[in-house]
Each structure stands twice: as C-alpha cells, then as structure tokens.
Design a protein around this motif. Structure first.
Motif, PDB file in Angstrom:
ATOM      1  N   LEU A  11       0.827  -1.204   0.000  1.00  9.69           N
ATOM      2  CA  LEU A  11       0.000   0.000   0.000  1.00  9.69           C
ATOM      3  C   LEU A  11       0.866   1.260   0.000  1.00  9.69           C
ATOM      4  O   LEU A  11       1.862   1.348   0.721  1.00  9.69           O
ATOM      5  CB  LEU A  11      -0.917   0.015   1.221  1.00  9.69           C
ATOM      6  CG  LEU A  11      -2.174  -0.852   1.149  1.00  9.69           C
ATOM      7  CD1 LEU A  11      -2.845  -0.922   2.511  1.00  9.69           C
ATOM      8  CD2 LEU A  11      -3.150  -0.298   0.099  1.00  9.69           C
ATOM      9  N   ARG A  12       0.445   2.241  -0.819  1.00  8.15           N
ATOM     10  CA  ARG A  12       1.162   3.517  -0.893  1.00  8.15           C
ATOM     11  C   ARG A  12       0.304   4.699  -0.455  1.00  8.15           C
ATOM     12  O   ARG A  12       0.852   5.728  -0.058  1.00  8.15           O
ATOM     13  CB  ARG A  12       1.655   3.768  -2.326  1.00  8.15           C
ATOM     14  CG  ARG A  12       2.713   2.784  -2.805  1.00  8.15           C
ATOM     15  CD  ARG A  12       3.990   2.897  -1.969  1.00  8.15           C
ATOM     16  NE  ARG A  12       5.034   2.007  -2.459  1.00  8.15           N
ATOM     17  CZ  ARG A  12       5.173   0.744  -2.066  1.00  8.15           C
ATOM     18  NH1 ARG A  12       4.342   0.228  -1.164  1.00  8.15           N
ATOM     19  NH2 ARG A  12       6.142   0.007  -2.551  1.00  8.15           N
ATOM     20  N   HIS A  13      -1.021   4.565  -0.552  1.00  7.13           N
ATOM     21  CA  HIS A  13      -1.901   5.699  -0.250  1.00  7.13           C
ATOM     22  C   HIS A  13      -3.076   5.213   0.604  1.00  7.13           C
ATOM     23  O   HIS A  13      -3.746   4.244   0.247  1.00  7.13           O
ATOM     24  CB  HIS A  13      -2.446   6.323  -1.536  1.00  7.13           C
ATOM     25  CG  HIS A  13      -1.387   6.670  -2.535  1.00  7.13           C
ATOM     26  ND1 HIS A  13      -0.568   7.771  -2.385  1.00  7.13           N
ATOM     27  CD2 HIS A  13      -1.003   6.060  -3.689  1.00  7.13           C
ATOM     28  CE1 HIS A  13       0.269   7.826  -3.404  1.00  7.13           C
ATOM     29  NE2 HIS A  13       0.027   6.804  -4.213  1.00  7.13           N
ATOM     30  N   ILE A  14      -3.325   5.924   1.699  1.00  3.95           N
ATOM     31  CA  ILE A  14      -4.498   5.683   2.539  1.00  3.95           C
ATOM     32  C   ILE A  14      -5.343   6.948   2.435  1.00  3.95           C
ATOM     33  O   ILE A  14      -5.000   7.992   2.992  1.00  3.95           O
ATOM     34  CB  ILE A  14      -4.125   5.402   4.006  1.00  3.95           C
ATOM     35  CG1 ILE A  14      -3.004   4.354   4.091  1.00  3.95           C
ATOM     36  CG2 ILE A  14      -5.354   4.952   4.773  1.00  3.95           C
ATOM     37  CD1 ILE A  14      -3.342   2.998   3.512  1.00  3.95           C
TER      38      ILE A  14
ATOM     39  N   GLN B  93       5.580   2.201   3.574  1.00  6.54           N
ATOM     40  CA  GLN B  93       5.783   3.160   2.483  1.00  6.54           C
ATOM     41  C   GLN B  93       4.517   3.947   2.157  1.00  6.54           C
ATOM     42  O   GLN B  93       4.506   4.742   1.217  1.00  6.54           O
ATOM     43  CB  GLN B  93       6.274   2.428   1.234  1.00  6.54           C
ATOM     44  CG  GLN B  93       7.627   1.737   1.425  1.00  6.54           C
ATOM     45  CD  GLN B  93       8.112   1.078   0.152  1.00  6.54           C
ATOM     46  OE1 GLN B  93       8.491   1.751  -0.811  1.00  6.54           O
ATOM     47  NE2 GLN B  93       8.101  -0.240   0.131  1.00  6.54           N
ATOM     48  N   ALA B  94       3.465   3.732   2.935  1.00  9.38           N
ATOM     49  CA  ALA B  94       2.191   4.411   2.678  1.00  9.38           C
ATOM     50  C   ALA B  94       2.150   5.760   3.393  1.00  9.38           C
ATOM     51  O   ALA B  94       2.823   5.984   4.400  1.00  9.38           O
ATOM     52  CB  ALA B  94       1.025   3.555   3.137  1.00  9.38           C
ATOM     53  N   ALA B  95       1.321   6.663   2.852  1.00  8.29           N
ATOM     54  CA  ALA B  95       1.090   7.963   3.472  1.00  8.29           C
ATOM     55  C   ALA B  95      -0.377   8.316   3.328  1.00  8.29           C
ATOM     56  O   ALA B  95      -1.054   7.843   2.401  1.00  8.29           O
ATOM     57  CB  ALA B  95       1.951   9.040   2.819  1.00  8.29           C
ATOM     58  N   PRO B  96      -0.908   9.152   4.225  1.00  6.48           N
ATOM     59  CA  PRO B  96      -2.284   9.618   4.063  1.00  6.48           C
ATOM     60  C   PRO B  96      -2.414  10.450   2.794  1.00  6.48           C
ATOM     61  O   PRO B  96      -1.500  11.191   2.419  1.00  6.48           O
ATOM     62  CB  PRO B  96      -2.520  10.484   5.312  1.00  6.48           C
ATOM     63  CG  PRO B  96      -1.448  10.083   6.283  1.00  6.48           C
ATOM     64  CD  PRO B  96      -0.274   9.684   5.442  1.00  6.48           C
TER      65      PRO B  96
END
Length: 243
Positions: free
Chosen positions: A74-77, A99-102
């Motif tokens: 996952l990269r984007h939440i 490696q994910a970010a909001p």
C-alpha cells in the motif's frame, strides 16, 4: 460471496477493473438494525485504500486486503472526511504499510491529518490528479457534502468509478456488492430518519460538479456499490435535497 472472515462476514469483491469493495456487515446499537462499512482497494503500481475504516475493524480489513496483495505494498491511505469510520484505523495502516502515506484534501491535511497521522499527508487540491499506474485518481473538494468542511471525493478516471463516501448511504448489511437497482430510494429513506447532511447552500452546485464527471460506478461507503448513469443519479439526489 468471497468471505474473508466467517465470524464477521467480511467479504471482498471486484466491482471494476482491479477495484475491490471490502464489506463488513454490522448491527447498529438499539433497534437501528443492520448496517455495513465498506472500504475500496485499488490494486496498481501504487495501491490505494479509500477509507481506513474503524480501528476495531482494522484486522478484518487488513486480512481482506491481503487476499489481493501484500498489505506492505500500500502507498496511499485516502478518505473522504475526518470521521472514525473513514480514518479511525489510519495509523494502524501506516504501521502495517511502511511506504504508505495519508492522501486527502488540503483542508483535511491542514486542520486534522497533519497532526493526527503518524506520517505526513499528501494533500490534493480541488481537481488535482495522482497516477497510481494504470489508474488515475482525481480529487474533488466537496465541503459539507454531506458533512465536514474537509469533505471531498475521488474519481478513478479510467473506469469511471466515483468513490463517493457517505453519499447514497443505504441501511442493511450491503449483501449485494454491485447493483443496478434503486439506491436513491433506500438512501433517502435512511436520511429522513437519521439526517446526516449539513444541507449547505452549495450542495446542489457540488453535486452538479460531480455529475459532470459522468461516473458509471458509484463506490458507496455504506451499502451496495452501484452501476449505471451516475450523472443522472447525482442530479436526482440534488433534486431531493432541494425539495
């Protein structure tokens, strides 16, 4: 139905090309009946999860994501607005996916997520796009539609899928993953009992802005996702709110 947890009934279905609806049915307190919470996973080079979900549902949603791809990819939440069922589990996801970010609108980043999240958010301006690989997401500011100054929605442009958050909230367990049946009637009946709309003066104009994207799939947060003439349905909702 692809059940991922037999105790909770959590299930996952592909509703558009590599766009997956994760659904968990619940029972509301008191005599309010059945309800459901949905998240949407877009599997691509930079996978995105729309709605982090409630903290208590995190293990169920995490396990459902893992049936499609490793959670660490996952990269984007992303989410529509700041509310427990939208982003309560945000920091759990950031821990599980290093490696994910909001990913959110500029107002959400400024007033809430820059402080609440364990990792700095990426903020999108109204109309800004982000490429996930083969999918392109466009952010639309929609303050107070249905509620929350920071509210907004995302459109996946290749598949015509509008991630429409709390719009068209339907009661019940959301058993049908993707429907072409009426969702406006049930969602309006629910709204008249439990009115969660801000009824802002700009609601009609914002719904028209969304309608002009001509979505063919509406990815609702509560209840079934819907397929059909999304522009007509959004304009019908605007008519109901104006009446």
């Amino acid at each position: 139905m692809p059940i991922t947890n037999t105790d909770s009934g959590t299930n996952i279905h592909e509703i558009a090309d590599r766009i997956y609806r994760i659904n968990t049915p619940v029972t509301l307190p008191g005599d309010a009946g059945a309800f459901s919470f949905n998240q949407y996973l877009i599997d691509d080079d930079e996978p995105l999860l729309f709605h982090a979900g409630l903290r208590q549902l995190f293990p169920l949603v995490r396990d459902a994501v893992a049936t499609v791809m490793p959670v660490t990819r996952l990269r984007h939440i992303a989410f529509s607005h700041v509310e427990a069922d939208e982003c309560g589990a945000l920091n759990h996801w950031l821990e599980a996916a290093p490696q994910a970010a909001p990913l959110c609108g500029t107002v959400a980043a400024m007033v809430s997520i820059g402080d609440l999240a364990d990792r700095a958010p990426r903020a999108l301006a109204d109309g800004e796009t982000i490429s996930l690989g083969t999918h392109t997401m466009r952010w639309f500011d929609a303050p107070h539609l249905p509620h929350g100054w920071e509210c907004g929605f995302m459109m996946e442009e290749r598949t015509g899928t509008l991630l429409c958050g709390d719009l068209f909230t339907q009661p019940g367990p959301g058993t049908t993953p993707l429907t072409e049946a009426d969702i406006l009637g049930p969602s309006e009946a629910f709204r008249h009992v439990m009115d969660y709309y801000a009824h802002s003066r700009d609601a009609g104009a914002l719904l028209e802005k969304l309608a002009r994207t001509n979505p063919t799939t509406l990815a609702c947060m509560h209840g079934s996702a819907w397929r059909g003439d999304g522009a007509a349905l959004l304009r019908a909702l605007a008519g109901e709110l104006a009446s």
